[in-house]
Enzyme design. Structure first.
Site, PDB file in Angstrom:
ATOM      1  N   HIS A   1      -7.068  -4.460  -0.673  1.00 40.89           N
ATOM      2  CA  HIS A   1      -6.435  -5.745  -0.992  1.00 40.89           C
ATOM      3  C   HIS A   1      -7.206  -6.442  -2.110  1.00 40.89           C
ATOM      4  O   HIS A   1      -7.087  -7.647  -2.292  1.00 40.89           O
ATOM      5  CB  HIS A   1      -6.414  -6.660   0.229  1.00 40.89           C
ATOM      6  CG  HIS A   1      -5.923  -6.000   1.458  1.00 40.89           C
ATOM      7  ND1 HIS A   1      -6.770  -5.363   2.333  1.00 40.89           N
ATOM      8  CD2 HIS A   1      -4.680  -5.855   1.957  1.00 40.89           C
ATOM      9  CE1 HIS A   1      -6.053  -4.861   3.328  1.00 40.89           C
ATOM     10  NE2 HIS A   1      -4.787  -5.140   3.129  1.00 40.89           N
TER      11      HIS A   1
ATOM     12  N   HIS B   1       0.830  -1.212   0.000  1.00 38.74           N
ATOM     13  CA  HIS B   1       0.000   0.000   0.000  1.00 38.74           C
ATOM     14  C   HIS B   1       0.861   1.257   0.000  1.00 38.74           C
ATOM     15  O   HIS B   1       0.382   2.325   0.344  1.00 38.74           O
ATOM     16  CB  HIS B   1      -0.899   0.021   1.239  1.00 38.74           C
ATOM     17  CG  HIS B   1      -1.677  -1.231   1.452  1.00 38.74           C
ATOM     18  ND1 HIS B   1      -2.590  -1.672   0.520  1.00 38.74           N
ATOM     19  CD2 HIS B   1      -1.682  -2.140   2.463  1.00 38.74           C
ATOM     20  CE1 HIS B   1      -3.131  -2.808   0.964  1.00 38.74           C
ATOM     21  NE2 HIS B   1      -2.589  -3.113   2.132  1.00 38.74           N
TER      22      HIS B   1
END
Lengths: 331, 331
Positions: A219, A57
């Site tokens: 995700h 991320h």
């Protein structure tokens, strides 16, 4: 899978070595378990702010280590929670005697592992507070989550809590401010393409040639719906409407608007969407006082975007504006 | 084509409106022809630094408008040179009486259109100097170019010339410094995927599932070779070796290393490659004194990267370090 990597098994460590090489003035890498630590940690007498979670991320969280934001970031494997001992190691590196604030995105693995680490640290006599971030309005109870997922607001929580710590607030007060940001922030995202986790080697999901997923998680967890890609105007409204209704944000509110790229969406599209979002918020009678536009809460190379709104008050504005010096945010 | 846009015909204008909405303190948008102008322009008595070129490389150039870097950026259509009248309009907006420095990437259309604009401005009594950036060692005489293409070094030239202007250097001196950066910088890039120009609607080229193009241009122009994707170690060496040999860079040199994402490559891969590049340069006896890592010279959503090396001296270091406040670079 087409990636600039050496070995899927070492990709996180290899990237962290590059991060440390690029920013020796800001941070250092504690190896095995890996923790990215502010170069001058521990800062004596100051609350230490720690966050972390699965890698992939970036710049969240490692790119936010430095004065005015995080004292340490704990990067897990790609899309996988860091272990309790990694979090505990981070706490040990940065504790300056004034307590430690843990900022945790609401995913079950993260919550459990940070909680275990907090208990271990408290047994060592360190005062630890934990704030969970759960700003994603898209779905409740997702693949890796009970309750709402933590997404874009995490950046805002880290900035504001880090600013409070730098100004000398105590750990209780830092936690209160972080909690206020969580309470007043809402997000929703969407994807045009799927990310590919290096050790998996295949895209995390499949979308049709003109299909998008609205409400996607960072995700690649399922969102609210798959639908044909509409115009940018439609995309922005599909994201903003549920965000606005949820808090709810109301006419007269002053907000921070954070327009985030999921990684692969180019800046041209992101600013285009940001401009639409500014216009839609004006239609609703909101005043955009602060902005953040860029790829700050990403999902590897996934194309897509998210919008986060934070309801502001003067104290939050002052903390947002106060100096920050990290790899990814600096002013 | 999957993009967050409203209409391919208005994508540049729509994105510019979003940029202006996001950064009202830094810049304003002059419409038709579009020019992004520093908010407080013209700055009386200071050299104005202007750059521009086809859109799709953001944040280059529009994200670099602000104190310490560009006074104006002239964005053409995607991958297409801005017209002479757009450049002329930019010069008119920012001329503060101390002359104007034009920084032009070496593509035939840009060179001609900036040259025409410079002649028109000079006819109006404005002193104009032009510096061409041609740092790409991959190929000579490419699709849109006679000689070498201008790529990553453009960011470094803009930063250093802008810093000199902010410190009060005259236009001759600003041009000399820009020219020195061009003379001491070399770059090479590669691509894993192709960009899609919105008004074309199809990828600019095709690569096999495991094929990459070494030496790619930032508009997808052909590079040196297509070959199977190797490890990140191999990719970095394939880019750095020709860069090092070209200047040549030599043992004992101090350098700025700029590791650039072409847009779609995620930060994890970019830092991983950066770490390898640092190691390879150390092997060659070079000292990396300054770094820039991020997506700053992009080609829409193209996945890939480039490496730029600039040989430093103390004056260039000081100018690099001096304050900058733009949407994309700030310190």
């Amino acid at each position: 899978m087409k990636k600039i990597i050496n070995d899927p098994a070492t990709v996180v460590q290899d990237a962290l070595r590059g991060l440390a090489a690029a920013h020796p003035d800001l941070l250092r890498l504690r190896a095995d378990p890996p923790v990215v630590v502010r170069a001058d940690a521990p800062v004596r007498g100051q609350v230490a702010v720690v966050s972390g979670g699965g890698s992939g991320h970036e710049p969240l969280h490692t790119g936010f280590v430095g004065p005015g934001m995080l004292d340490a970031a704990v990067p897990g494997p790609v899309f996988t929670s860091p272990t309790p001992d990694a979090v505990q190691a981070a706490i040990g590196e940065v504790d300056g005697g004034a307590g430690v604030l843990l900022l945790v995105k609401n995913y079950t693995g993260d919550v459990l592992n940070f909680e275990t680490a907090a208990e271990l640290a408290e047994a060592d006599g360190i005062e630890v507070r934990t704030v969970l971030v759960d700003d994603d309005v898209a779905v409740r109870d997702s693949t890796h989550t009970a309750g709402r997922r933590g997404v874009g607001a995490t950046v805002l929580v880290e900035k504001i809590a880090g600013a409070a710590a730098a100004r000398g607030a105590d750990v209780r007060r830092c936690a209160e401010l972080a909690q206020r940001v969580v309470a007043q922030a809402r997000s929703m995202g969407m994807a045009l393409t799927a990310p590919t986790v290096p050790h998996v080697g295949e895209p995390s999901f499949e979308l049709g040639a003109q299909e998008v997923e609205i409400g996607i998680g960072i995700h690649g967890e399922p969102g609210r719906s798959r639908e044909p890609l509409g115009s940018a105007e439609e995309v922005v409204r599909r994201l903003l409407d549920p965000v606005l209704q949820d808090l709810p944000f109301e006419t007269g509110d002053e907000v921070l608007l954070y327009t985030n790229s999921m990684g692969g969406t180019p800046q041209m599209e992101l600013y285009l969407a940001h401009g639409i979002a500014e216009r839609v918020l004006a239609e609703h009678g909101l005043t955009v006082r602060r902005r953040l536009v860029g790829p700050f809460t990403t999902s590897l190379e996934m194309q897509g975007m998210s919008l986060t709104l934070l309801k502001l008050d003067q104290e939050l504005v002052d903390l947002w504006d106060s100096p920050v010096h990290t790899a990814a945010l600096r002013w």
